[in-house]
Design an enzyme around this catalytic site. Structure first.
Site, PDB file in Angstrom:
ATOM      1  N   HIS B 217      -0.684   8.336  19.367  1.00 29.43           N
ATOM      2  CA  HIS B 217       0.416   7.370  19.357  1.00 29.43           C
ATOM      3  C   HIS B 217       0.843   7.104  17.924  1.00 29.43           C
ATOM      4  O   HIS B 217       1.437   6.085  17.630  1.00 29.43           O
ATOM      5  CB  HIS B 217       0.002   6.052  20.006  1.00 29.43           C
ATOM      6  CG  HIS B 217      -0.656   6.221  21.332  1.00 29.43           C
ATOM      7  ND1 HIS B 217      -2.024   6.336  21.469  1.00 29.43           N
ATOM      8  CD2 HIS B 217      -0.148   6.318  22.576  1.00 29.43           C
ATOM      9  CE1 HIS B 217      -2.310   6.494  22.754  1.00 29.43           C
ATOM     10  NE2 HIS B 217      -1.205   6.484  23.433  1.00 29.43           N
ATOM     11  N   HIS B 400       7.431 -10.430  21.977  1.00 21.38           N
ATOM     12  CA  HIS B 400       6.824 -11.393  22.897  1.00 21.38           C
ATOM     13  C   HIS B 400       7.882 -12.043  23.798  1.00 21.38           C
ATOM     14  O   HIS B 400       7.683 -12.188  25.004  1.00 21.38           O
ATOM     15  CB  HIS B 400       6.066 -12.463  22.119  1.00 21.38           C
ATOM     16  CG  HIS B 400       5.435 -13.500  22.992  1.00 21.38           C
ATOM     17  ND1 HIS B 400       4.348 -13.224  23.794  1.00 21.38           N
ATOM     18  CD2 HIS B 400       5.760 -14.809  23.225  1.00 21.38           C
ATOM     19  CE1 HIS B 400       4.027 -14.314  24.479  1.00 21.38           C
ATOM     20  NE2 HIS B 400       4.855 -15.290  24.144  1.00 21.38           N
ATOM     21  N   THR B 443      -0.391  -7.213  25.947  1.00 22.78           N
ATOM     22  CA  THR B 443      -1.568  -8.009  26.252  1.00 22.78           C
ATOM     23  C   THR B 443      -1.200  -9.303  26.963  1.00 22.78           C
ATOM     24  O   THR B 443      -1.838  -9.696  27.945  1.00 22.78           O
ATOM     25  CB  THR B 443      -2.316  -8.337  24.948  1.00 22.78           C
ATOM     26  OG1 THR B 443      -2.569  -7.127  24.257  1.00 22.78           O
ATOM     27  CG2 THR B 443      -3.617  -9.047  25.246  1.00 22.78           C
ATOM     28  N   GLY B 485      -9.410 -11.291  27.231  1.00 22.55           N
ATOM     29  CA  GLY B 485      -8.719 -11.298  25.946  1.00 22.55           C
ATOM     30  C   GLY B 485      -9.694 -11.304  24.777  1.00 22.55           C
ATOM     31  O   GLY B 485      -9.300 -11.149  23.629  1.00 22.55           O
ATOM     32  N   ARG B 542      10.803 -32.503  25.126  1.00 25.47           N
ATOM     33  CA  ARG B 542      11.887 -33.433  24.796  1.00 25.47           C
ATOM     34  C   ARG B 542      12.959 -32.745  23.967  1.00 25.47           C
ATOM     35  O   ARG B 542      14.129 -32.966  24.128  1.00 25.47           O
ATOM     36  CB  ARG B 542      11.338 -34.662  24.069  1.00 25.47           C
ATOM     37  CG  ARG B 542      11.083 -35.785  25.047  1.00 25.47           C
ATOM     38  CD  ARG B 542      10.136 -36.804  24.476  1.00 25.47           C
ATOM     39  NE  ARG B 542       8.774 -36.282  24.424  1.00 25.47           N
ATOM     40  CZ  ARG B 542       7.752 -36.946  23.901  1.00 25.47           C
ATOM     41  NH1 ARG B 542       7.929 -38.135  23.377  1.00 25.47           N
ATOM     42  NH2 ARG B 542       6.541 -36.438  23.907  1.00 25.47           N
ATOM     43  N   GLY B 557       1.911 -16.543  22.078  1.00 22.50           N
ATOM     44  CA  GLY B 557       1.404 -16.699  23.440  1.00 22.50           C
ATOM     45  C   GLY B 557       0.953 -18.120  23.716  1.00 22.50           C
ATOM     46  O   GLY B 557       1.168 -18.653  24.812  1.00 22.50           O
TER      47      GLY B 557
END
Lengths: 580, 580
Positions: B217, B400, B443, B485, B542, B557
């Site tokens: 990769h 993300h 992940t 994780g 808020r 995350g």
């Protein structure tokens, strides 16, 4: 580009060696290619395929049960020589004859035809099916002129199927020929390819564009357009092939089709599968039932980016052939017989190098002159190599000088080796011719090999050759060149030089001249003929020919032939031992 | 570059569809990958492999007799989700358990481990052998950290061999593990690769240079040098591997070796054969006896130019495995059993989509709140997608926001579909979690899927969930995230948010608060925790969080999890029907 190589000149040979090392349980190396490791059963037709290297798994990867019995492997994108093909066929033949089948390219046709003639002359029946599946390369009425691409696989499979069930040569030919008639391919290219050591691509396609119908050696296509989506390409290919349905099929045939989606090298499997998803849907929507599709690399063009789609319209017998088992380095399917796979049961091919035939002292003495003549030809070519290349660059690709040099050098080595092993004059000539054709490449290499072998057959290894023998040898060489080169007098080729030479030699012999004297006058005639052909050679043998581009487009093959005949005359002239 | 694709986002899915269409006699499609067309015999361990797409024939091309029973197929260069792996394993399992084996990459380990836990929880025994053959990716003492490359094939073959002869799961694991210990690979790269639709390569190698040890990769190698000759490369690879001989082998083992010379995509067969010629000579000179070498494309990296050499030091049992028959789309060898090949004899796999479990009216009523909560999360993510991406770009690759958006959108569709089919609250959550993990990638997608499924298991489809149930669900989700994780409190991850939330929910439940009230206070705690983690979120719910890069490197995350908990609190607050 090609990343991994050593000496580019050795690439194809090293490729064969590595291939054989990696597949020693499948194939055996013979001179000029490979044959199955297992001997062809007595009474089984041998299917011999072949072509240039650079198309793996075509052709060596397709040798084994269910496919070919042998494959002749040429240089990169260059036909194997007739000698290579002949020797592969000899090693593969099982007593029931040989079927040649290969893609339709001029060089391959020339060399396979020569090999076929030689096999037949030796009493080995041989027939040929030339694969012509590429619809972009000629129209349907001229489909016999089409090139052969991935449809090779369909035809090879049919031939092997018929051979292995025991059909005789004519029946094998018939089924293979029908497979060819039932097969059509349509291809596109997205990039060119670059051969080992080359500084530039052999051909190119502009980035983001697609050459529709481009051939696997970069032969021009029929149009160019922007690169479509995978689905768009599938539509183009399917539509093209549906319209190219063979006219000879009756309307009921071909609801079932074999399908090959072939990657040419740089298009990877994932892309092929994405494209095949659409192909499958589109063909099904056309009412076709797909049988055993093949998606992968079957006939590549090195690292060229492109794909082709092949449809093989099946009838019951062709479907049996298409579905039948196979077991080769690169194509395996179903269950073959245990004796085809189990090393302990395989009847190993005995590869015998040609022995030197016994010869007489007289013939060996003449062999000295033959050897000197070949050396003289080599020296002449070495001297003129740039000039011959320059001459070729007018009409051709400029490699005539280099090709002749490679051929003559190999011929001299082979001749020296044969002489050292006590070969007679005929065998020395024959070995030289084989080596020349093997190493020179190109059309002229093939023709030189042919010519030398024709002379060799007349000269033999027993008596010292007389003027009459030389005359008939050259006449035979002329006939072979004219036949395989498809050239006629007046086409400004080697034929224009050799034809008056043959006549002169024949007349000289009839008038009782010695071999030396008749050859001497023949050399002058050759010079004149070459001059008439090229209008370039005022005085061969006395001064290096003055070759000028400005005077048209002479055939460099005719020029170098005349130079060679003159070189031989000089050798004969200096010899005291010339017979008679 | 990639030439043929439609929508790049659909590429991997379309690839699977096309692959299955092309290989319908070999494999059947299941959710997340493929399994053999023939049902795994009762009592046979199922070998399940997998990984990202873009490595064909790994992994789908290696499914069939003599190799894997199933392959989970992720997106391009991305791990399959735990849900995909789980479902492939379920379809492949034959009652004697499942062996997972795949290359060692963090994403694959995370997802396969989750799937393994789920299978074991359901009573299906499952063990794992992670392939670690790439010597460039870690030192010998840390060989367990090495990546897996073409040595996959050796390990898969050993696993399949043991499974098919009837070994139990532990014995299959033992042989596969030994194969991994006996296998080493060494690779080089000459170019990068470009994914479908990408405007630039994912990684590059300077022209004329070679990245020694680069991963499939594009993982960094150990050095860079000029491109050598084919022979020079063979010397480098052989020498590297000879020195990497496994320390655990006793000195008598390994005179016989399986060899794989693997092309990564753009290096073509002819080049591989030229190189193999030298490899073969060099290994033989080292006193090794080569057994059934493989030269070709076994584990590719799309159109990356490069090769790897693998040595598989054989003992008697591993040699039997290496030589045993196989019959898959891309790997076929020897003679398998007739019932593995003959379509009429194959026991077809029944692919059953998961049915919706029966549910109570009370659970369905709670399901409305679950559905609304998932919708609120999706809307929250849609609103903040760019902000979340920006936050991720500080420490990560900036995807993300997009990943969460893809996951939440898929989760909502799945939840709506489940609710429309009268699913209870637990099943709605579970379907949403599966879809999230499937589509989000990365992940965090895997962790979200895990968390939702953990909660779903506590919620169930019978009673309306109480505060106690929610507390134990979140506690279970926390445990799962921490475990898979591999994060601990204080690592500034989702764990830092979920841990105080789980404690607060548990305490609230013990104090008799309603689910709504306990969740409301939990949301404030989550905001504080995320704030403490990221120091970025003064007032969740808020105002849109004020996210600033300047304050360090918060985990996006953790931020999005806190936002989601707040979104759920808002939904609960607006509901009249919240149970107790």
């Amino acid at each position: 580009m090609t990343y991994l190589y050593n000496d580019p000149v050795q690439f194809a040979d090293e490729c064969i060696d590595g291939f054989v090392a990696a597949n020693s349980t499948f194939v055996r190396k013979v001179h000029g290619g490979v044959v199955r490791a297992s001997r062809t059963p007595t009474g089984q037709v041998a299917v011999v395929i072949g072509g240039g290297s650079g198309h793996y798994p075509a052709f060596a990867g397709l040798v084994g049960p269910g496919l070919a019995h042998g494959a002749a492997m040429g240089n990169l994108f260059a036909s194997p020589s007739a000698q290579q093909i002949y020797r592969v066929a000899k090693a593969a033949a099982g007593g029931a004859g040989v079927l040649f089948t290969y893609g339709n390219y001029a060089g391959d046709v020339l060399n396979f035809d020569q090999a076929q003639a030689r096999l037949i002359a030796e009493g080995i029946p041989c027939r040929t099916v030339v694969v012509t599946d590429d619809i972009s390369s000629a129209s349907e009425p001229e489909s016999h002129k089409r090139r052969g691409v991935a449809g090779d696989l369909a035809v090879f499979r049919a031939a092997a199927y018929a051979a292995e069930r025991g059909d005789d040569l004519n029946a094998v030919w018939t089924l293979a020929n029908r497979a060819n008639e039932h097969t059509r391919s349509f291809g596109v290219a997205f990039s060119g390819c670059t051969l080992p050591g080359a500084s530039a691509p052999l051909f190119t396609v502009p980035e983001g564009r697609m050459a529709v119908g481009m051939g696997i050696h970069g032969e021009p296509g029929i149009s160019e357009q922007d690169l479509p989506t995978a689905h768009g390409l599938a539509e183009l290919l399917v539509e093209g092939l549906v319209h190219a349905r063979p006219a000879t099929l009756d309307s009921s045939a071909g609801a079932r089709v074999g399908v090959i989606l072939n990657g040419l090298g740089a298009v990877k499997y994932e892309e092929l599968f994405v494209t095949y998803g659409s192909v499958s849907t589109l063909l099904t929507a056309q009412g076709m039932e797909i049988v055993d599709p093949e998606v992968g690399e079957l006939v590549t063009s090195f690292q060229m980016a492109g794909v082709s789609l092949t449809l093989f319209w099946l009838d019951a017998e062709l479907e049996e052939a298409w579905k039948s088992p196979a077991y080769t380095p690169a194509y395996r399917k179903g269950l073959v017989n245990r004796q085809d796979v189990d090393r302990d049961l395989i009847t190993i091919v005995d590869v015998v190098e040609d022995a030197i035939l016994p010869s007489s002292a007289a013939s060996r003495a003449s062999g000295v002159i033959v050897l000197d003549s070949i050396r003289a030809i080599k020296n002449m070519i070495d001297t003129n190599v740039e000039e011959l290349g320059r001459l070729d660059s007018v009409a051709g690709d400029g490699d005539h000088g280099i090709g002749m040099q490679r051929g003559a050098s190999a011929a001299l080595l082979a001749a020296e080796d044969a002489a050292a092993h006590e070969a007679g004059a005929g065998s020395i000539l024959s070995k030289a011719g084989d080596a020349w054709a093997d190493r020179a490449g190109g059309t002229s290499g093939a023709l030189w090999g042919l010519a030398l072998n024709a002379v060799a057959a007349e000269v033999g290894d027993v008596a010292a050759p007389t003027a009459t023998v030389l005359a008939s040898g050259v006449t035979a060489a002329l006939a072979a060149i004219a036949r395989f080169g498809k050239a006629q007098l007046g086409d400004k080729t080697m034929v224009d030089v050799l034809s008056p030479v043959a006549i002169a030699l024949t007349e000289s012999a009839e008038h009782g001249l010695t071999a030396r004297d008749s050859w001497k006058s023949a050399a002058l005639i050759a010079a004149e003929a070459a001059d008439a052909t090229s209008q370039l050679l005022p005085k061969i043998g006395r001064a290096r020919p003055h070759m000028e581009k400005s005077l048209g487009s002479p055939d460099p093959g005719a020029v170098s032939l005349a130079l060679a005949i003159d070189a031989i005359a000089a050798v004969m002239n200096s010899q005291q031992k010339v017979s008679q």
